[in-house]
Design a protein around this motif. Structure first.
Motif, short mmCIF file in Angstrom:
data_model
loop_
_atom_site.label_atom_id
_atom_site.label_comp_id
_atom_site.label_asym_id
_atom_site.label_seq_id
_atom_site.Cartn_x
_atom_site.Cartn_y
_atom_site.Cartn_z
N SER A 1 0.83 -1.21 0.00
CA SER A 1 0.00 0.00 0.00
C SER A 1 0.86 1.26 0.00
CB SER A 1 -0.90 0.01 1.23
OG SER A 1 -0.13 0.28 2.39
N SER B 1 -2.46 -3.93 7.00
CA SER B 1 -2.50 -5.36 7.32
C SER B 1 -1.40 -5.68 8.33
CB SER B 1 -2.30 -6.19 6.05
OG SER B 1 -0.98 -6.03 5.55
N ARG B 2 -1.46 -6.87 8.92
CA ARG B 2 -0.44 -7.27 9.89
C ARG B 2 0.95 -7.28 9.23
NH1 ARG B 2 -0.06 -9.88 14.81
NH2 ARG B 2 1.72 -11.28 15.12
N GLU C 1 1.95 -5.48 6.66
CA GLU C 1 2.39 -4.11 6.39
C GLU C 1 2.79 -3.40 7.68
OE1 GLU C 1 0.02 -2.81 2.37
OE2 GLU C 1 -1.05 -2.68 4.26
N GLU D 1 2.37 -11.17 3.14
CA GLU D 1 1.12 -10.44 2.95
C GLU D 1 0.02 -11.41 2.56
OE1 GLU D 1 -1.23 -8.37 3.56
OE2 GLU D 1 0.01 -6.65 3.03
N GLU D 2 -1.15 -11.27 3.18
CA GLU D 2 -2.25 -12.20 2.93
C GLU D 2 -3.45 -11.56 2.26
OE1 GLU D 2 -3.15 -13.88 6.72
OE2 GLU D 2 -1.33 -15.10 6.81
N ARG D 3 -3.41 -10.23 2.08
CA ARG D 3 -4.56 -9.57 1.45
C ARG D 3 -4.09 -8.45 0.54
NH1 ARG D 3 -5.31 -4.53 3.23
NH2 ARG D 3 -4.93 -3.93 5.39
N PRO E 1 -3.56 -4.71 -0.78
CA PRO E 1 -3.21 -3.54 0.02
C PRO E 1 -4.06 -2.31 -0.23
CG PRO E 1 -1.74 -3.68 -1.85
CD PRO E 1 -2.68 -4.88 -1.95
#
Length: 415
Positions: A143, A173-174, A176, A232-234, A236
């Motif tokens: 992001s 996110s966690r 990031e 990263e799981e999602r 951004p």
């Protein structure tokens, strides 16, 4: 490619594997992240170290640092007299005995802090940071908020950079959030860069340019190490940054005054940390040495030996480099650079000193973790528990990232 350069290339791969192992060999690491992280480090370091115009531009930083040091000495001489660098009223019987760290070297933090605030207010610093953030965003697909904080960390501290993205911290996110923390520890701020450059200039050629290159190279290294440990799981998109970086000061004079005040706070914090942590290490050594015959530095020299080897350091220099890495983690990088400047690296080959200079270029120590966790928890209280839990893992990832920067230089620098 020489044998030592090949050793550094193997070590760079092993450091990536170490970061992945420290994260529990999690699935979900994207090939794009691995390729961007490795190529980003190698291409950036290669360009800054070996393209003559860029190299010459960075070499000018040394003259800038010397000019800042002379200007600061004029101020300290007026305020502190011979304690601050003015001519001595007596004969110096021991060479170097008149140098007093707090009165002669550390006040540079005040001057650089004030100048940094003015450059930020004039929008020059945000312009550079925005450019770096855009490049990192395209490389890694993170992001805008995360990459903006990572890019800002090349120039400002581990708490000031997240402050720039405060409205978006809760939406990271966690992975990031972890990346933001790792970048804060794996780089150094501009004011400390100037201080360290002035300290190690006698033993490291083009010290200012090398340190700035190290901080820049550590940015993609920090992202790579962080995302290998916590992938990263999602997507951004939730933390995109809209608009320019926020204004922090009302006028140039306000920037100058507040920058000086912030520099004073940092100066006093450095002084207090040096006294306390050096004293605690001396106390621990006083207990350990009679019991086991080893000091904390000696233990660190054993623990960090494989990391020194992984950076392409020859075997005969690994123990000394490992010792400096240990001092950096146990105390801080200031003491490690001070040791390097005062003769700790006298027996090292020039290439080993250069690699060590890059590996030390980061706030990877326990005190900095405490400062960062406290500051970020205050900025984002709703994620306090998560920030605290990521504190020590971020120290591990940032230490690996700094060693990656050292290994990158090891790959690109022949013996």
């Amino acid at each position: 490619m020489s044998l030592l350069q090949f050793q550094a290339a193997i070590g760079l791969a092993l450091l990536c594997l170490l970061a992945w192992a420290c994260g529990g060999f999690r699935r979900g690491v994207r090939p794009r992240v691995l390729a961007a992280g490795l190529l980003g480090q190698l291409l950036l370091a290669g360009a800054l170290l070996h393209i003559p115009p860029l190299r010459a531009g960075f070499a000018l930083l040394g003259d800038t640092v010397e000019a800042l040091a002379r200007a600061t000495r004029a101020g300290t001489s007026l305020v502190f007299g011979y304690l601050g660098g003015a001519p001595l009223p007596f004969a110096e019987t021991t060479p170097g005995a008149s140098f007093i760290l707090f009165f002669q070297a550390l006040p540079l933090v005040l001057v650089v802090g004030a100048l940094s605030a003015v450059l930020y207010h004039w929008r020059l610093l945000p312009l550079v940071v925005d450019g770096l953030a855009a490049g990192l965003r395209r490389l890694f697909g993170l992001s805008g908020a995360c990459t903006l904080s990572v890019a800002a960390n090349v120039f400002v501290g581990m708490v000031e950079a997240p402050l720039l993205i405060r409205p978006w911290l809760a939406g990271l996110s966690r992975a990031e959030l972890f990346t933001t923390m790792v970048a804060g520890l794996a780089t150094i701020s501009g004011n400390m860069l100037v201080v360290y450059a002035s300290m190690i200039a006698p033993v490291v050629p083009d010290a200012a340019g090398q340190l700035l290159t190290a901080s820049l190279v550590s940015a993609p290294a920090a992202i790579l190490a962080a995302l290998l440990m916590i992938p990263e799981e999602r997507a951004p998109a939730a933390a995109a940054v809209e608009g320019p970086m926020p204004r922090l000061h009302d006028s140039t004079m306000d920037a100058l005054v507040r920058g000086t005040a912030d520099g004073l706070q940092l100066l006093l914090g450095i002084m207090a940390s040096l006294i306390v942590f050096v004293a605690l290490v001396a106390l621990a050594n006083g207990v350990l040495e009679p019991l086991i015959g080893l000091t904390l530095q000696g233990i660190a020299g054993v623990v960090f030996w494989p990391l020194a080897w992984a950076m392409g350091v020859p075997v005969e220099d690994c123990a000394a480099v490992a010792r400096s890495l240990g001092i950096k983690v146990v105390v801080n990088e200031f003491v490690s650079y001070l040791d390097l400047a005062s003769g700790g690296g006298a027996g090292l080959a020039e290439r080993s000193r250069l690699i060590l200079t890059y590996a030390l270029c980061g706030f990877t120590n326990f005190a900095s973790v405490g400062i960062m966790v406290t500051g970020m928890a205050a900025l984002c209280p709703e994620r306090r528990a998560e920030i605290s839990a990521l504190g020590l893992p971020s120290l591990v990832a940032a230490s690996i990232a700094c060693c990656m920067a050292g290994a990158t230089v090891g790959v690109l620098t022949p013996p």
